[in-house]
Design an enzyme around this catalytic site. Sequence first.
Site, mmCIF file in Angstrom:
data_model
loop_
_atom_site.group_PDB
_atom_site.id
_atom_site.type_symbol
_atom_site.label_atom_id
_atom_site.label_comp_id
_atom_site.label_asym_id
_atom_site.label_seq_id
_atom_site.Cartn_x
_atom_site.Cartn_y
_atom_site.Cartn_z
ATOM 1 N N GLY A 41 0.790 -1.221 0.000
ATOM 2 C CA GLY A 41 0.000 0.000 0.000
ATOM 3 C C GLY A 41 0.821 1.270 0.000
ATOM 4 N N GLY A 84 2.532 3.657 1.532
ATOM 5 C CA GLY A 84 3.126 3.933 2.836
ATOM 6 C C GLY A 84 3.776 5.290 2.931
ATOM 7 C CE LYS A 130 8.143 8.259 -3.614
ATOM 8 N NZ LYS A 130 8.830 7.668 -4.790
ATOM 9 N N GLY A 185 6.655 7.579 6.690
ATOM 10 C CA GLY A 185 5.882 8.149 5.593
ATOM 11 C C GLY A 185 6.516 9.371 4.949
ATOM 12 N NE ARG A 212 4.298 9.619 -6.884
ATOM 13 C CZ ARG A 212 4.715 8.364 -6.718
ATOM 14 N NH1 ARG A 212 5.926 8.017 -7.116
ATOM 15 N NH2 ARG A 212 3.943 7.462 -6.161
ATOM 16 C CG ASP A 270 5.169 -3.145 -4.968
ATOM 17 O OD1 ASP A 270 5.714 -4.248 -5.134
ATOM 18 O OD2 ASP A 270 5.748 -2.178 -4.449
ATOM 19 C CG ASN A 271 7.578 -0.311 -7.373
ATOM 20 O OD1 ASN A 271 6.798 0.315 -6.660
ATOM 21 N ND2 ASN A 271 8.716 -0.782 -6.903
#
Length: 577
Positions: free
Chosen positions: A163, A165, A186, A199, A256, A350-351
């Site tokens: 997720g 993070g 981000k 984070g 982003r 996940d990327n």
Amino acid sequence: MASELPAVRRMASLRAAFGASLVARTRPQSVGLALPSPAPRSAWAAAMEPTPRWLAGLRFDNRALRALPVETPPPGPDDVLSTPRPVPGACFSRARPAPLQRPRLVALSMPALALLGLEASEEAEVEAEAALFFSGNALLPGAEPAAHCYCGHQFGQFAGQLGDGAAMYLGEVCTAAGERWELQLKGAGPTPFSRQADGRKVLRSSIREFLCSEAMFHLGIPTTRAGACVTSQSTVIRDVFYDGNPKYEKCTVVLRIAPTFIRFGSFEIFKSPDEHTGRAGPSMGRNDIRVQMLDYVISSFYPEIQAAHTCDSDNIQRNAAFFREVTRRTARMVAEWQCVGFCHGVLNTDNMSIVGLTIDYGPFGFLDRYDPDHVCNASDSAGRYTYSKQPQVCKWNLQKLAEALEPELPLALAETILAEEFDSEFQRHYLQKMRKKLGLIRVELEGDVTLVAKLLETMHLTGADFTNTFYLLSSFPAEPSESAEFLSRLISQCASLEELRLAFRPQMDPRQLSMMLMLAQSNPQLFALIGTQANVTKELERVEQQSRLEQLSPAALQSRNTDHWETWLQEYRCDVS
């Protein structure tokens, strides 16, 4: 001077609002502490936010939060939104950016912000609003911060829930041109997916992401965009060189921009327990949510596919067309990477963007000396994500996406699509791009494939710089009489003898290599468990090359390089003439 006063006053008022918002919203400074955000935000909370002027035209319509399930925050104290936890049955969790001390604008990309309909304005006003709203210290009207839940295969192993993070969905901006862009911060603070992390991102990594996102776009490579980079006086501790000497670094946030940040791993939240790791997705068995995600992604980002299959009795053919297009886009994207020498570094599922964009700029790099085995990630000790392996890794990741789409797309059908499409699309696009880089545009010859392969081999053997070689070839002389000077310039940017010896140095201890070779002969089954034939073969090639280099003098190297390049240039001249 008088004309500057309104802007100065405006900046002062924004700073005052920023200060008031900090008084109202902050606790004693503690990096990693998130602030609560009711869902939806109350009218009172919205009224407490400063009113933007430059950013006032942004119109949010947060379709993802309406179309996909959002977690109901568990009861508890104010900071419960950022409490690490499994998030079953949901694609998003509510979040709230944690405020920064004295945020300051580092850079804006007006071409990226123009996607949102933003134009240049008074410098002081732009800087003040960017620092305030793009740091997360204040929320724009209509923004609904949330963190996306996804899983992933990391370095080939299923890692379970991951997720957002260190990133937060702000919402989706709809423009007058009819476009829709998701905004994401981000480094804005912890979320339920931060695990034990804070984070946050720091200035050095944020500048890298900002610059590379925009550079990749201007190179013509599909990518997420970076609209702003905002740093602060807040700090976190990071071990920069992983050498046990951590230091304080400034917390920094990157804005982003992309159509969506949904990724392959978004569909892995439904995964049953993995046979190797035992981990499962948090929404295991929730096929109803998988159907929702497919409907949302296809209707939002592949509308032509949705329109072509509205009359189908079921969604299998629609989903097959969707997977086919994702496969093609991914193949074209990685072909573009290979043509500019880009190394992603962390090609986990996940990327990988579901719309074929380069996403999540972490330990990326670009080739200097051409080395197909270049690794840009210090954590990738096994070399899983080397430059030359990127196409096959992307194909492997598509296989995992195919598995994650079942039963809505039968796995056998998805695997057939993958076998039909990926390699052919990659090769077609790669060769097309390489032909352009080499000026082979008048006629396509069957020998072009071999010419490109021999170019890369020559670059590798001579230690030529990847980018500089193509730059020099752009001035390849039409007249053979000018070839000597050109050849001299080409050879001058090749590696020295010392650099080549370093580049080809063996990676294994000689005793380890000897043991692996003995094991391969005596116990092939055990050898297969602890090492691969490919790795040992490459190591033997390094040993052989190193032995040759040890016997070379600088003059002999110069002569050898000349021979290599003269041979290739002769073939090249035949193709371009």
